[in-house]
Design a protein around this motif. Sequence first.
Motif, mmCIF file in Angstrom:
data_model
loop_
_atom_site.group_PDB
_atom_site.id
_atom_site.type_symbol
_atom_site.label_atom_id
_atom_site.label_comp_id
_atom_site.label_asym_id
_atom_site.label_seq_id
_atom_site.Cartn_x
_atom_site.Cartn_y
_atom_site.Cartn_z
ATOM 1 N N THR A 77 7.424 2.010 4.775
ATOM 2 C CA THR A 77 7.272 0.800 5.780
ATOM 3 C C THR A 77 8.506 0.148 6.130
ATOM 4 O OG1 THR A 77 7.167 -0.477 3.674
ATOM 5 C CG2 THR A 77 5.156 0.077 4.752
ATOM 6 N N LYS A 127 0.848 -1.299 0.079
ATOM 7 C CA LYS A 127 -0.013 -0.005 0.044
ATOM 8 C C LYS A 127 0.937 1.183 0.163
ATOM 9 C CE LYS A 127 -3.807 2.258 2.216
ATOM 10 N NZ LYS A 127 -4.943 2.048 3.281
ATOM 11 N N TYR A 128 1.900 1.461 0.900
ATOM 12 C CA TYR A 128 2.707 2.780 0.966
ATOM 13 C C TYR A 128 3.950 2.531 0.424
ATOM 14 C CZ TYR A 128 -0.917 3.360 4.521
ATOM 15 O OH TYR A 128 -2.123 3.361 5.245
#
Length: 78
Positions: free
Chosen positions: A56, A50-51
């Motif tokens: 992360t 997602k990021y």
Amino acid sequence: MIGSVYAWSVFTKPIATQTGWSIKEVTFAFSLAIFFLGMSAAFMGRAVEKYGPTITGTVSALLFGLGVISTGFAISSH
């Protein structure tokens, strides 16, 4: 980060000696480390998708560092 768990066998006897814990207690700590390794892989894997790996990765490194520091503090305060 994964390598730290695999290096656990190097630290087992020194931790037991330093803290006065039995090998069983130190092994329980290893079991917790393996559990959280799996949990972090499960949840951070989705976060990476997602990021992205930069954000992360930074979060993972900070959490890992906090865990190492906390462990060191717990051992030294015993």
